[in-house]
Design a protein around this motif. Structure first.
Motif, PDB file in Angstrom:
ATOM      1  N   ARG A  17      29.861   0.308  -9.062  1.00 17.71           N
ATOM      2  CA  ARG A  17      30.160   1.287  -8.211  1.00 17.71           C
ATOM      3  C   ARG A  17      28.869   0.967  -7.000  1.00 17.71           C
ATOM      4  O   ARG A  17      29.346   1.249  -5.641  1.00 17.71           O
ATOM      5  CB  ARG A  17      29.426   2.761  -8.889  1.00 17.71           C
ATOM      6  CG  ARG A  17      29.594   3.933  -8.007  1.00 17.71           C
ATOM      7  CD  ARG A  17      31.007   3.986  -7.331  1.00 17.71           C
ATOM      8  NE  ARG A  17      31.111   5.228  -6.808  1.00 17.71           N
ATOM      9  CZ  ARG A  17      31.688   5.619  -5.572  1.00 17.71           C
ATOM     10  NH1 ARG A  17      32.490   4.500  -5.051  1.00 17.71           N
ATOM     11  NH2 ARG A  17      31.874   6.695  -4.909  1.00 17.71           N
ATOM     12  N   VAL A  18      27.823   0.451  -7.277  1.00 18.22           N
ATOM     13  CA  VAL A  18      26.836   0.285  -6.238  1.00 18.22           C
ATOM     14  C   VAL A  18      27.043  -0.904  -5.420  1.00 18.22           C
ATOM     15  O   VAL A  18      27.188  -0.790  -4.222  1.00 18.22           O
ATOM     16  CB  VAL A  18      25.538  -0.081  -6.986  1.00 18.22           C
ATOM     17  CG1 VAL A  18      24.544  -0.503  -5.896  1.00 18.22           C
ATOM     18  CG2 VAL A  18      24.776   1.223  -7.787  1.00 18.22           C
ATOM     19  N   SER A  19      27.943  -2.061  -6.223  1.00 17.33           N
ATOM     20  CA  SER A  19      28.341  -3.024  -5.296  1.00 17.33           C
ATOM     21  C   SER A  19      29.624  -2.675  -4.404  1.00 17.33           C
ATOM     22  O   SER A  19      29.552  -3.355  -3.320  1.00 17.33           O
ATOM     23  CB  SER A  19      28.696  -4.262  -6.355  1.00 17.33           C
ATOM     24  OG  SER A  19      29.266  -5.143  -5.514  1.00 17.33           O
ATOM     25  N   LEU A  21      29.839   0.178  -2.987  1.00 18.67           N
ATOM     26  CA  LEU A  21      29.552   1.117  -1.771  1.00 18.67           C
ATOM     27  C   LEU A  21      28.874   0.251  -0.808  1.00 18.67           C
ATOM     28  O   LEU A  21      28.900   0.171   0.501  1.00 18.67           O
ATOM     29  CB  LEU A  21      28.485   2.143  -2.493  1.00 18.67           C
ATOM     30  CG  LEU A  21      29.146   3.496  -2.978  1.00 18.67           C
ATOM     31  CD1 LEU A  21      27.983   4.296  -4.043  1.00 18.67           C
ATOM     32  CD2 LEU A  21      29.933   4.265  -2.127  1.00 18.67           C
ATOM     33  N   ARG A  22      28.034  -0.786  -1.347  1.00 14.78           N
ATOM     34  CA  ARG A  22      27.456  -1.744  -0.567  1.00 14.78           C
ATOM     35  C   ARG A  22      28.332  -2.615   0.491  1.00 14.78           C
ATOM     36  O   ARG A  22      28.423  -2.611   1.520  1.00 14.78           O
ATOM     37  CB  ARG A  22      26.629  -2.681  -1.085  1.00 14.78           C
ATOM     38  CG  ARG A  22      25.312  -2.179  -1.641  1.00 14.78           C
ATOM     39  CD  ARG A  22      24.515  -3.427  -2.396  1.00 14.78           C
ATOM     40  NE  ARG A  22      23.287  -2.922  -3.013  1.00 14.78           N
ATOM     41  CZ  ARG A  22      22.984  -3.343  -4.194  1.00 14.78           C
ATOM     42  NH1 ARG A  22      23.439  -4.388  -4.708  1.00 14.78           N
ATOM     43  NH2 ARG A  22      21.726  -3.096  -4.678  1.00 14.78           N
ATOM     44  N   GLN A  23      29.608  -2.832  -0.258  1.00 15.00           N
ATOM     45  CA  GLN A  23      30.734  -3.508   0.539  1.00 15.00           C
ATOM     46  C   GLN A  23      31.337  -2.473   1.393  1.00 15.00           C
ATOM     47  O   GLN A  23      31.514  -2.965   2.631  1.00 15.00           O
ATOM     48  CB  GLN A  23      31.528  -4.004  -0.465  1.00 15.00           C
ATOM     49  CG  GLN A  23      32.817  -4.787   0.085  1.00 15.00           C
ATOM     50  CD  GLN A  23      32.237  -5.897   0.866  1.00 15.00           C
ATOM     51  OE1 GLN A  23      31.454  -6.813   0.409  1.00 15.00           O
ATOM     52  NE2 GLN A  23      32.581  -6.140   2.289  1.00 15.00           N
ATOM     53  N   GLN A  24      31.360  -1.438   0.971  1.00 14.77           N
ATOM     54  CA  GLN A  24      32.109  -0.454   2.130  1.00 14.77           C
ATOM     55  C   GLN A  24      31.266  -0.172   3.237  1.00 14.77           C
ATOM     56  O   GLN A  24      31.729   0.161   4.445  1.00 14.77           O
ATOM     57  CB  GLN A  24      32.314   0.929   1.184  1.00 14.77           C
ATOM     58  CG  GLN A  24      33.376   1.069   0.343  1.00 14.77           C
ATOM     59  CD  GLN A  24      33.452   2.288  -0.631  1.00 14.77           C
ATOM     60  OE1 GLN A  24      33.412   3.210   0.085  1.00 14.77           O
ATOM     61  NE2 GLN A  24      33.733   2.146  -2.074  1.00 14.77           N
ATOM     62  N   ALA A  25      29.809   0.006   2.953  1.00 13.97           N
ATOM     63  CA  ALA A  25      28.973   0.207   4.137  1.00 13.97           C
ATOM     64  C   ALA A  25      29.084  -0.967   4.944  1.00 13.97           C
ATOM     65  O   ALA A  25      28.842  -0.766   6.401  1.00 13.97           O
ATOM     66  CB  ALA A  25      27.555   0.497   3.370  1.00 13.97           C
ATOM     67  N   ARG A  26      28.894  -2.116   4.525  1.00 12.25           N
ATOM     68  CA  ARG A  26      29.175  -3.344   5.566  1.00 12.25           C
ATOM     69  C   ARG A  26      30.597  -3.238   6.130  1.00 12.25           C
ATOM     70  O   ARG A  26      30.477  -3.424   7.535  1.00 12.25           O
ATOM     71  CB  ARG A  26      29.133  -4.739   4.668  1.00 12.25           C
ATOM     72  CG  ARG A  26      27.771  -4.864   4.272  1.00 12.25           C
ATOM     73  CD  ARG A  26      27.470  -6.250   3.716  1.00 12.25           C
ATOM     74  NE  ARG A  26      28.350  -6.423   2.250  1.00 12.25           N
ATOM     75  CZ  ARG A  26      27.849  -6.483   1.115  1.00 12.25           C
ATOM     76  NH1 ARG A  26      26.640  -5.812   1.228  1.00 12.25           N
ATOM     77  NH2 ARG A  26      28.655  -6.516   0.193  1.00 12.25           N
ATOM     78  N   THR A  27      31.428  -2.946   5.512  1.00 11.90           N
ATOM     79  CA  THR A  27      32.853  -2.945   6.322  1.00 11.90           C
ATOM     80  C   THR A  27      32.867  -1.790   7.151  1.00 11.90           C
ATOM     81  O   THR A  27      33.626  -1.947   8.405  1.00 11.90           O
ATOM     82  CB  THR A  27      34.052  -2.779   5.232  1.00 11.90           C
ATOM     83  OG1 THR A  27      33.843  -3.830   4.119  1.00 11.90           O
ATOM     84  CG2 THR A  27      35.554  -2.847   5.928  1.00 11.90           C
ATOM     85  N   THR A 107      20.714   6.187 -11.822  1.00 12.45           N
ATOM     86  CA  THR A 107      19.842   6.641 -11.068  1.00 12.45           C
ATOM     87  C   THR A 107      20.204   5.801  -9.724  1.00 12.45           C
ATOM     88  O   THR A 107      20.474   6.463  -8.602  1.00 12.45           O
ATOM     89  CB  THR A 107      18.323   6.271 -11.348  1.00 12.45           C
ATOM     90  OG1 THR A 107      18.158   7.225 -12.511  1.00 12.45           O
ATOM     91  CG2 THR A 107      17.437   7.084 -10.314  1.00 12.45           C
ATOM     92  N   HIS A 108      20.347   4.658  -9.958  1.00  7.76           N
ATOM     93  CA  HIS A 108      20.740   3.722  -8.845  1.00  7.76           C
ATOM     94  C   HIS A 108      22.129   4.125  -8.081  1.00  7.76           C
ATOM     95  O   HIS A 108      22.061   4.113  -7.000  1.00  7.76           O
ATOM     96  CB  HIS A 108      20.769   2.194  -9.317  1.00  7.76           C
ATOM     97  CG  HIS A 108      20.762   1.235  -8.530  1.00  7.76           C
ATOM     98  ND1 HIS A 108      20.225   1.352  -7.078  1.00  7.76           N
ATOM     99  CD2 HIS A 108      20.842  -0.118  -8.339  1.00  7.76           C
ATOM    100  CE1 HIS A 108      20.280   0.141  -6.470  1.00  7.76           C
ATOM    101  NE2 HIS A 108      20.832  -0.829  -7.214  1.00  7.76           N
TER     102      HIS A 108
END
Length: 248
Positions: A17-19, A21-27, A107-108
Protein backbone atom coordinates in the motif's frame (compact mmCIF):
# COMPACT_ATOMS: atom_id res chain seq x y z
CA UNK A 1 -13.93 -20.57 8.47
CA UNK A 2 -11.80 -17.65 7.29
CA UNK A 3 -8.30 -17.67 8.73
CA UNK A 4 -6.62 -14.48 9.85
CA UNK A 5 -3.82 -13.45 7.46
CA UNK A 6 -0.33 -14.33 8.62
CA UNK A 7 2.06 -11.71 9.95
CA UNK A 8 4.08 -12.01 6.73
CA UNK A 9 1.03 -11.37 4.56
CA UNK A 10 -0.04 -8.39 6.66
CA UNK A 11 3.45 -6.89 6.43
CA UNK A 12 3.51 -7.32 2.65
CA UNK A 13 -0.01 -5.88 2.28
CA UNK A 14 0.80 -2.76 4.29
CA UNK A 15 4.11 -2.17 2.49
CA UNK A 16 2.50 -2.71 -0.92
CA UNK A 17 0.00 0.00 0.00
CA UNK A 18 2.86 2.37 0.85
CA UNK A 19 4.62 1.59 -2.44
CA UNK A 20 1.41 2.17 -4.42
CA UNK A 21 0.83 5.55 -2.73
CA UNK A 22 4.38 6.65 -3.47
CA UNK A 23 3.87 5.79 -7.14
CA UNK A 24 0.53 7.62 -7.18
CA UNK A 25 2.16 10.70 -5.63
CA UNK A 26 4.90 10.69 -8.26
CA UNK A 27 2.39 10.26 -11.07
CA UNK A 28 0.07 12.99 -9.77
CA UNK A 29 2.87 15.43 -8.95
CA UNK A 30 2.10 15.27 -5.23
CA UNK A 31 5.63 14.41 -4.07
CA UNK A 32 6.49 17.92 -2.97
CA UNK A 33 3.19 18.43 -1.16
CA UNK A 34 3.54 15.10 0.67
CA UNK A 35 7.03 16.10 1.81
CA UNK A 36 5.83 19.53 2.92
CA UNK A 37 3.15 17.89 5.07
CA UNK A 38 5.69 15.47 6.52
CA UNK A 39 8.19 18.23 7.30
CA UNK A 40 5.55 20.31 9.08
CA UNK A 41 4.50 17.28 11.11
CA UNK A 42 8.10 16.55 12.03
CA UNK A 43 8.49 20.15 13.25
CA UNK A 44 5.35 19.83 15.35
CA UNK A 45 6.58 16.57 16.89
CA UNK A 46 9.96 18.14 17.72
CA UNK A 47 8.16 21.00 19.47
CA UNK A 48 5.66 18.82 21.32
CA UNK A 49 8.44 16.55 22.60
CA UNK A 50 11.23 19.11 22.99
CA UNK A 51 11.41 18.29 26.71
CA UNK A 52 11.78 14.58 25.94
CA UNK A 53 14.47 15.27 23.32
CA UNK A 54 16.52 17.06 25.99
CA UNK A 55 15.86 14.42 28.68
CA UNK A 56 18.79 12.01 29.17
CA UNK A 57 16.50 8.98 29.67
CA UNK A 58 13.67 9.81 27.27
CA UNK A 59 15.73 11.20 24.38
CA UNK A 60 16.74 7.89 22.67
CA UNK A 61 13.17 6.53 22.58
CA UNK A 62 11.82 9.91 21.42
CA UNK A 63 14.35 10.10 18.59
CA UNK A 64 13.49 6.52 17.63
CA UNK A 65 9.81 7.42 17.19
CA UNK A 66 10.48 10.73 15.45
CA UNK A 67 13.15 9.38 13.07
CA UNK A 68 12.14 5.77 12.44
CA UNK A 69 8.36 6.23 12.33
CA UNK A 70 7.67 9.85 11.39
CA UNK A 71 10.94 11.11 9.99
CA UNK A 72 11.10 12.84 6.61
CA UNK A 73 13.11 10.02 5.07
CA UNK A 74 12.85 7.70 2.11
CA UNK A 75 12.08 4.39 3.78
CA UNK A 76 11.86 2.46 0.50
CA UNK A 77 15.04 0.50 1.19
CA UNK A 78 13.96 -0.56 4.66
CA UNK A 79 10.48 -1.41 3.38
CA UNK A 80 11.91 -3.63 0.66
CA UNK A 81 14.02 -5.46 3.22
CA UNK A 82 11.05 -6.00 5.51
CA UNK A 83 8.93 -7.31 2.65
CA UNK A 84 11.73 -9.57 1.44
CA UNK A 85 12.18 -11.36 4.75
CA UNK A 86 8.60 -11.16 6.08
CA UNK A 87 8.15 -14.93 5.91
CA UNK A 88 11.51 -15.65 7.52
CA UNK A 89 10.80 -13.10 10.25
CA UNK A 90 7.66 -15.02 11.15
CA UNK A 91 9.45 -18.38 11.15
CA UNK A 92 12.69 -17.46 12.89
CA UNK A 93 11.70 -14.95 15.55
CA UNK A 94 9.28 -15.04 18.47
CA UNK A 95 5.71 -14.11 17.56
CA UNK A 96 6.08 -10.79 19.38
CA UNK A 97 8.96 -9.74 17.09
CA UNK A 98 6.88 -10.56 14.02
CA UNK A 99 3.99 -8.55 15.50
CA UNK A 100 6.39 -5.65 16.07
CA UNK A 101 7.13 -5.70 12.33
CA UNK A 102 3.38 -5.80 11.60
CA UNK A 103 2.89 -2.76 13.86
CA UNK A 104 5.66 -0.90 12.04
CA UNK A 105 4.19 -1.75 8.64
CA UNK A 106 0.67 -0.75 9.70
CA UNK A 107 1.86 2.54 11.23
CA UNK A 108 3.84 3.23 8.07
CA UNK A 109 0.83 2.54 5.84
CA UNK A 110 -1.62 4.55 7.97
CA UNK A 111 0.77 7.50 8.00
CA UNK A 112 1.34 7.33 4.25
CA UNK A 113 -2.40 7.14 3.49
CA UNK A 114 -3.19 10.12 5.71
CA UNK A 115 -0.22 12.17 4.47
CA UNK A 116 -1.18 11.43 0.84
CA UNK A 117 -4.76 12.59 1.44
CA UNK A 118 -3.52 15.65 3.33
CA UNK A 119 -1.27 16.51 0.39
CA UNK A 120 -4.23 16.47 -2.02
CA UNK A 121 -5.87 19.17 0.13
CA UNK A 122 -2.64 21.05 0.92
CA UNK A 123 -1.60 21.54 -2.70
CA UNK A 124 -4.61 23.55 -4.01
CA UNK A 125 -4.49 26.07 -1.16
CA UNK A 126 -3.01 29.54 -1.51
CA UNK A 127 0.71 29.16 -0.77
CA UNK A 128 0.73 32.60 0.91
CA UNK A 129 -1.44 31.27 3.75
CA UNK A 130 0.37 30.38 6.94
CA UNK A 131 1.55 26.74 7.03
CA UNK A 132 -0.49 26.19 10.22
CA UNK A 133 -3.71 27.35 8.56
CA UNK A 134 -3.06 25.26 5.44
CA UNK A 135 -2.34 22.25 7.61
CA UNK A 136 -5.48 22.75 9.72
CA UNK A 137 -7.66 22.96 6.61
CA UNK A 138 -5.98 19.96 4.98
CA UNK A 139 -6.40 17.94 8.18
CA UNK A 140 -10.13 18.70 8.39
CA UNK A 141 -10.76 18.04 4.72
CA UNK A 142 -8.98 14.69 5.09
CA UNK A 143 -11.04 13.80 8.14
CA UNK A 144 -10.95 10.13 9.26
CA UNK A 145 -10.73 10.51 13.01
CA UNK A 146 -10.79 6.73 13.39
CA UNK A 147 -7.56 6.39 11.38
CA UNK A 148 -5.87 9.02 13.56
CA UNK A 149 -6.93 7.14 16.68
CA UNK A 150 -5.75 3.85 15.20
CA UNK A 151 -2.33 5.38 14.46
CA UNK A 152 -1.93 6.27 18.10
CA UNK A 153 -3.17 2.87 19.29
CA UNK A 154 -0.67 0.97 17.11
CA UNK A 155 2.24 3.19 18.18
CA UNK A 156 1.32 2.60 21.82
CA UNK A 157 1.24 -1.17 21.25
CA UNK A 158 4.60 -1.02 19.49
CA UNK A 159 6.12 0.85 22.42
CA UNK A 160 4.79 -1.64 24.97
CA UNK A 161 6.07 -4.57 22.94
CA UNK A 162 9.50 -2.98 22.49
CA UNK A 163 9.82 -2.57 26.23
CA UNK A 164 8.75 -6.17 26.87
CA UNK A 165 11.13 -7.56 24.25
CA UNK A 166 14.12 -5.57 25.51
CA UNK A 167 13.83 -7.47 28.80
CA UNK A 168 14.54 -10.74 26.96
CA UNK A 169 18.33 -10.70 27.18
CA UNK A 170 18.87 -13.75 24.91
CA UNK A 171 16.82 -12.01 22.20
CA UNK A 172 18.86 -8.81 22.46
CA UNK A 173 22.09 -10.81 22.28
CA UNK A 174 20.82 -12.75 19.26
CA UNK A 175 19.92 -9.48 17.54
CA UNK A 176 23.42 -8.08 18.05
CA UNK A 177 24.95 -11.30 16.72
CA UNK A 178 22.89 -10.84 13.54
CA UNK A 179 24.59 -7.51 12.73
CA UNK A 180 27.27 -8.81 10.36
CA UNK A 181 25.08 -11.48 8.70
CA UNK A 182 22.37 -8.85 8.18
CA UNK A 183 24.85 -6.48 6.54
CA UNK A 184 26.13 -9.28 4.30
CA UNK A 185 22.56 -10.16 3.32
CA UNK A 186 21.69 -6.57 2.44
CA UNK A 187 19.40 -6.18 5.46
CA UNK A 188 21.31 -3.39 7.17
CA UNK A 189 18.42 -0.89 7.17
CA UNK A 190 16.14 -3.44 8.83
CA UNK A 191 18.85 -4.35 11.34
CA UNK A 192 19.34 -0.66 12.16
CA UNK A 193 15.62 -0.23 12.85
CA UNK A 194 15.45 -3.23 15.18
CA UNK A 195 18.62 -2.37 17.08
CA UNK A 196 17.63 1.29 17.40
CA UNK A 197 14.27 0.33 18.88
CA UNK A 198 15.74 -2.20 21.29
CA UNK A 199 18.53 0.12 22.45
CA UNK A 200 16.19 3.08 22.89
CA UNK A 201 13.69 1.20 25.00
CA UNK A 202 16.33 -0.67 26.98
CA UNK A 203 17.70 2.67 28.17
CA UNK A 204 14.21 3.98 28.90
CA UNK A 205 13.46 1.65 31.82
CA UNK A 206 9.76 1.71 32.71
CA UNK A 207 8.08 3.08 29.58
CA UNK A 208 4.63 3.65 31.04
CA UNK A 209 5.06 7.36 31.80
CA UNK A 210 6.72 7.93 28.42
CA UNK A 211 3.92 6.19 26.50
CA UNK A 212 1.13 7.71 28.62
CA UNK A 213 2.53 11.18 27.96
CA UNK A 214 2.64 10.55 24.20
CA UNK A 215 -0.96 9.29 24.31
CA UNK A 216 -2.15 12.36 26.25
CA UNK A 217 -0.33 14.90 24.08
CA UNK A 218 -1.30 13.34 20.75
CA UNK A 219 -4.92 12.87 21.85
CA UNK A 220 -5.00 16.55 22.77
CA UNK A 221 -3.65 17.57 19.35
CA UNK A 222 -6.12 15.29 17.55
CA UNK A 223 -8.97 16.95 19.46
CA UNK A 224 -7.60 20.43 18.77
CA UNK A 225 -7.18 19.83 15.04
CA UNK A 226 -10.68 18.39 14.68
CA UNK A 227 -12.72 20.37 17.20
CA UNK A 228 -11.27 23.85 17.86
CA UNK A 229 -12.34 26.82 15.77
CA UNK A 230 -10.17 27.23 12.68
CA UNK A 231 -8.53 30.46 13.85
CA UNK A 232 -7.83 29.15 17.36
CA UNK A 233 -6.48 25.86 16.02
CA UNK A 234 -4.13 27.45 13.48
CA UNK A 235 -2.92 29.94 16.12
CA UNK A 236 -2.15 27.09 18.54
CA UNK A 237 -0.35 25.17 15.81
CA UNK A 238 1.65 28.25 14.75
CA UNK A 239 2.74 28.77 18.35
CA UNK A 240 3.77 25.13 18.65
CA UNK A 241 5.77 25.20 15.42
CA UNK A 242 7.61 28.30 16.61
CA UNK A 243 8.85 26.29 19.59
CA UNK A 244 10.39 23.55 17.44
CA UNK A 245 14.13 23.05 17.92
CA UNK A 246 16.22 22.73 14.79
CA UNK A 247 16.36 19.22 13.32
CA UNK A 248 19.62 17.38 14.04
Amino acid sequence: MTQNPSAANRIRTHLARVSDLRQQARTAGLDRAVNEVKRLQARRFRATYADFLEHPVHAPATRFFLEELYGVHDFARRDAQFARIAGALERLFPEAVAQLAVDLAETHALTEVLDHHMATHWLPQDATLSPALRYTRAWRLTGDRDARARQLTVVQHMGRELQRLTRMKPLRLALRMMRNPARAAGLDALQHFLESGFDAFASLGDARNFLDTISARESRWISTLFDEGEAACSAALSAELARAPEAR
